[in-house]
Design a protein around this motif. Structure first.
Motif, PDB file in Angstrom:
ATOM      1  N   TYR A  84      14.354 -11.489 -16.986  1.00 37.78           N
ATOM      2  CA  TYR A  84      15.752 -11.764 -17.306  1.00 37.78           C
ATOM      3  C   TYR A  84      16.122 -11.199 -18.676  1.00 37.78           C
ATOM      4  O   TYR A  84      17.267 -10.773 -18.894  1.00 37.78           O
ATOM      5  CB  TYR A  84      16.040 -13.268 -17.230  1.00 37.78           C
ATOM      6  N   SER A 123      18.065 -10.726 -10.590  1.00 37.18           N
ATOM      7  CA  SER A 123      17.436  -9.750  -9.689  1.00 37.18           C
ATOM      8  C   SER A 123      18.432  -8.667  -9.279  1.00 37.18           C
ATOM      9  O   SER A 123      19.069  -8.743  -8.230  1.00 37.18           O
ATOM     10  CB  SER A 123      16.872 -10.459  -8.448  1.00 37.18           C
ATOM     11  N   SER A 156      14.359 -20.104  -8.252  1.00 32.74           N
ATOM     12  CA  SER A 156      15.037 -19.120  -7.399  1.00 32.74           C
ATOM     13  C   SER A 156      16.441 -18.813  -7.917  1.00 32.74           C
ATOM     14  O   SER A 156      16.919 -17.683  -7.801  1.00 32.74           O
ATOM     15  CB  SER A 156      15.104 -19.622  -5.951  1.00 32.74           C
ATOM     16  N   GLU A 171       7.358 -13.181 -10.826  1.00 35.68           N
ATOM     17  CA  GLU A 171       7.611 -14.595 -11.107  1.00 35.68           C
ATOM     18  C   GLU A 171       6.698 -15.523 -10.314  1.00 35.68           C
ATOM     19  O   GLU A 171       6.060 -16.425 -10.881  1.00 35.68           O
ATOM     20  CB  GLU A 171       9.074 -14.922 -10.787  1.00 35.68           C
ATOM     21  N   TYR A 211      10.614  -8.446  -8.649  1.00 39.70           N
ATOM     22  CA  TYR A 211      10.907  -9.649  -9.432  1.00 39.70           C
ATOM     23  C   TYR A 211      10.128 -10.849  -8.880  1.00 39.70           C
ATOM     24  O   TYR A 211       9.576 -11.650  -9.645  1.00 39.70           O
ATOM     25  CB  TYR A 211      12.403  -9.964  -9.383  1.00 39.70           C
ATOM     26  N   PHE A 212      10.103 -10.990  -7.562  1.00 35.36           N
ATOM     27  CA  PHE A 212       9.392 -12.102  -6.936  1.00 35.36           C
ATOM     28  C   PHE A 212       7.904 -12.048  -7.274  1.00 35.36           C
ATOM     29  O   PHE A 212       7.284 -13.068  -7.586  1.00 35.36           O
ATOM     30  CB  PHE A 212       9.555 -12.053  -5.413  1.00 35.36           C
ATOM     31  N   LEU A 227      16.083 -16.301 -10.608  1.00 34.84           N
ATOM     32  CA  LEU A 227      15.878 -14.992 -10.002  1.00 34.84           C
ATOM     33  C   LEU A 227      17.182 -14.452  -9.413  1.00 34.84           C
ATOM     34  O   LEU A 227      17.462 -13.255  -9.492  1.00 34.84           O
ATOM     35  CB  LEU A 227      14.809 -15.083  -8.907  1.00 34.84           C
ATOM     36  N   HIS A 250      13.983  -6.663  -5.785  1.00 31.59           N
ATOM     37  CA  HIS A 250      13.828  -8.118  -5.672  1.00 31.59           C
ATOM     38  C   HIS A 250      12.371  -8.488  -5.415  1.00 31.59           C
ATOM     39  O   HIS A 250      11.860  -9.458  -5.986  1.00 31.59           O
ATOM     40  CB  HIS A 250      14.686  -8.659  -4.527  1.00 31.59           C
TER      41      HIS A 250
END
Length: 394
Positions: free
Chosen positions: A380, A26, A19, A40, A36-37, A22, A33
């Motif tokens: 990233y 993010s 986290s 991942e 991104y979540f 992120l 977001h």
């Protein structure tokens, strides 16, 4: 220390590290977001399935508070219990909190060049586009699902109201319960065991209500500055529907109109909050830093996120139980289809409308999307590429 305790600590540390990564990368606001979540937690680590993730997203749309942070807290809860939820929150929030605290201290003496931020906006376009595509392949298996998605998208594009998302999800749930019964026979979520009892969840919901009513009363009875600050941030966090951007007018009412900070300081912090990764609610850290230094920033951050934590942890056990009831599978299928429409609407506005300003932006966004889909570049690294693009071209 037993081996089981070591494993639990290792699990909590892993949740925090993931986290935190992120939280450092993010960019682009709440919808980005969620992209991104999804990349991942669902695609890369497979901590939960697309449907379980979509259920979390749907729940976050029902509840007041920062949607992406609540989804992160929910994933942490599923993965590591209450400590996992807290670790997920701290990891995702800490980078932007620290950045805004530093800026709040130095901004008056530092001139910042902000053009490179445009590259990060284009990264957000690519990330969210990929997330919508991945989710749609699994959550829109039929024409009926697609029609629900299209309806949700259309309503949210033409009815821009903080409560529109909640209305769309309720309607989609009812439509799904009626028309999607046969298409949701799988029991993919049946194996989920939440590491929190419904009794504990009920107590957390009760605490949410007690603080919501009790803090304003206590603040009016006892003229104590810190209590007033806690009350203002808690109420702001508890009453935000419609995403993180809605918190700004609430905070303006609470802190600018009351004279606690100047309009100039407020607007400056608003601009910088758009530039840092992580949740928009960390704007509270900036305000708290201006008012009370490091203690003020810490208190402000905890107070504004506390309602979101109490709600997501308190409601999630009941929500996941509902999603496993066979006769309500159609309802959840309708909600899942609507979530794709909700993300698509937010992708169009404000992400695309505020990020794409010409043909060059379109070409760059497509190039970033190709890197993401064809070359499987990590988010990233895509952020680093986006910063480079912003420095070179803008």
């Amino acid at each position: 220390m037993t081996w089981k305790v070591v494993e639990e600590l290792r699990n909590i540390l892993e949740i925090f590290v993931v986290s935190f990564k992120l939280g450092c990368t993010s960019f682009g606001g709440p919808t980005a977001h969620l992209g991104y979540f999804q990349n991942e937690y669902v695609q890369n680590r497979q901590w939960l399935t697309d449907k379980e993730y979509s259920n979390l997203v749907a729940l976050s749309q029902f509840l007041p508070g920062p949607a992406s942070s609540q989804v992160g807290m929910g994933i942490g809860l599923l993965r590591g219990g209450l400590l996992g939820s807290i670790a997920s929150f701290i990891g995702f929030t800490l980078p932007s909190v620290l950045l805004l605290m530093v800026f709040a201290y130095f901004y008056a003496h530092t001139e910042m060049e902000m053009e490179w931020i445009h590259g990060l906006k284009l990264v957000a376009v690519a990330i969210v586009a990929q997330a919508i595509w991945d989710m749609s392949k699994k959550l829109i298996p039929s024409l009926r699902h697609f029609l629900i998605t299209l309806l949700a998208l259309s309503v949210l594009l033409f009815w821009m109201n903080p409560f529109a998302q909640m209305v769309v999800i309720i309607v989609a749930a009812l439509v799904g319960m009626k028309f999607l019964k046969e298409s949701t026979a799988n029991k993919e979520s049946a194996g989920i065991i939440l590491p929190i009892s419904k009794t504990t969840a009920t107590l957390l919901l009760l605490l949410f209500v007690i603080l919501l009513i009790g803090l304003p009363v206590a603040s009016s009875l006892f003229q104590f500055e810190w209590l007033t600050i806690i009350e203002k941030f808690y109420i702001s966090g508890a009453l935000v529907f419609g995403g993180g951007h809605v918190v700004f007018p609430l905070l303006e009412t609470q802190f600018v109109q009351s004279g606690l900070i100047s309009p100039s300081d407020f607007i400056t912090g608003y601009g910088v909050t758009q530039a840092v990764p992580g949740p928009l609610f960390t704007f509270a850290s900036y305000i708290g830093m201006l008012i009370g230094g490091i203690p003020g920033a810490i208190v402000a951050t905890i107070a504004i996120f506390l309602p979101a934590f109490l709600l997501i942890v308190g409601v999630l056990p009941f929500w996941m139980t509902i999603s496993r009831v066979a006769r309500l599978k159609g309802m959840m299928a309708g909600v899942n289809a609507a979530v794709v429409g909700i993300l698509a609407a937010a992708f169009i506005h404000p992400i695309v409308t505020q990020s794409i300003q010409g043909g060059m932006d379109i070409l760059i966004a497509i190039g970033l999307l190709v890197l993401l889909i064809r070359w499987k570049i990590q988010p990233y690294l895509l952020v680093i590429v986006g910063i480079g693009v912003g420095v070179i071209f803008y």
